[in-house]
Design a protein around this motif. Structure first.
Motif, PDB file in Angstrom:
ATOM      1  N   THR A   1      38.575 -25.348  36.670  1.00  0.00           N
ATOM      2  CA  THR A   1      39.729 -25.745  35.858  1.00  0.00           C
ATOM      3  C   THR A   1      40.130 -24.722  34.803  1.00  0.00           C
ATOM      4  N   ALA A   2      39.328 -23.698  34.597  1.00  0.00           N
ATOM      5  CA  ALA A   2      39.545 -22.768  33.482  1.00  0.00           C
ATOM      6  C   ALA A   2      40.932 -22.134  33.501  1.00  0.00           C
ATOM      7  N   ARG A   3      41.410 -21.729  34.668  1.00  0.00           N
ATOM      8  CA  ARG A   3      42.717 -21.052  34.689  1.00  0.00           C
ATOM      9  C   ARG A   3      43.844 -21.994  34.305  1.00  0.00           C
ATOM     10  N   TYR A   4      43.736 -23.283  34.666  1.00  0.00           N
ATOM     11  CA  TYR A   4      44.754 -24.256  34.253  1.00  0.00           C
ATOM     12  C   TYR A   4      44.653 -24.546  32.755  1.00  0.00           C
ATOM     13  N   ASP A   5      43.403 -24.724  32.262  1.00  0.00           N
ATOM     14  CA  ASP A   5      43.203 -25.053  30.855  1.00  0.00           C
ATOM     15  C   ASP A   5      43.703 -23.939  29.936  1.00  0.00           C
ATOM     16  N   ARG A   6      43.532 -22.696  30.356  1.00  0.00           N
ATOM     17  CA  ARG A   6      43.975 -21.550  29.558  1.00  0.00           C
ATOM     18  C   ARG A   6      45.423 -21.155  29.869  1.00  0.00           C
ATOM     19  N   GLY A   7      45.950 -21.639  30.982  1.00  0.00           N
ATOM     20  CA  GLY A   7      47.281 -21.253  31.420  1.00  0.00           C
ATOM     21  C   GLY A   7      48.298 -22.368  31.260  1.00  0.00           C
TER      22      GLY A   7
END
Length: 190
Positions: A101-107
């Motif tokens: 999920t990191a790319r969604y959470d940061r993006g």
């Protein structure tokens, strides 16, 4: 006895920019523990107050194209709270990172929270024991600070003055008297 399963795993998904995104695999123990710790901190602090804390598992209907399930939220407008979720921008959103999920959470999620007017946004990395705090300033998120639990091997190399300068707590911008201790956020993690 039939072949029916006594337990069937519930599928969780989010709507991210109009696309259904499955939330899998299930969170790690550290992810779960950090989410629980944060929910407990806000639950204790907000007991008897107007604002309400919400932990993992509550749907957030942010826009027609964005339905998220944050790891934590604080909502101060009771009109936004419905039986099936939160409708509109919470005052605080917490996302605990997972590799998937990191790319969604940061993006996209960060951008959507900013556009919706979320006042404070935390990105929490449970394994590295770090919290990024973003504050909404003039309609844009600005990185306020990054707080981290320093590992023992780094602390051992520091002078006493350097150790004393390492932040071990911070104030939530929504409440002047709520001090968030990093040791409380990351307690019982591996």
């Amino acid at each position: 006895m039939g072949n029916n399963l006594a337990y069937q795993e519930e599928s969780w998904d989010e709507l991210i920019d109009g696309k259904v995104v499955a939330m899998s695999p299930r969170p790690s123990v550290n992810h779960h523990q950090v989410s629980l710790n944060i929910a407990n901190i806000f639950s204790r602090y907000l007991n008897g107050k107007t604002c309400r804390p919400f932990g993992d598992g509550v749907d957030l209907y942010l826009t027609e194209k964005d339905r998220f399930i944050p790891d934590g939220m604080v909502v101060c407008d009771p009109c936004k709270i419905k039986r099936n979720g939160i409708y509109g921008a919470p005052d605080l959103v917490i996302e605990v990172l997972s590799p998937s999920t990191a790319r969604y959470d940061r993006g996209h999620k960060k951008d959507a929270y900013e556009a919706a007017g979320v006042r404070e946004y935390w990105i929490v990395e449970p394994d590295s024991r770090m919290i990024e705090v973003y504050l909404l300033t003039d309609g844009k998120f600005a990185l306020d600070n990054v707080y981290s639990v320093y590992p023992d091997y780094l602390l051992e190399k520091m002078t006493e003055a350097e150790k004393a300068a390492v932040p071990t707590a911070f104030h939530c911008s929504l409440y002047d008297d709520l001090l968030i201790l990093l040791e409380d956020v990351f307690s019982d993690t591996f």
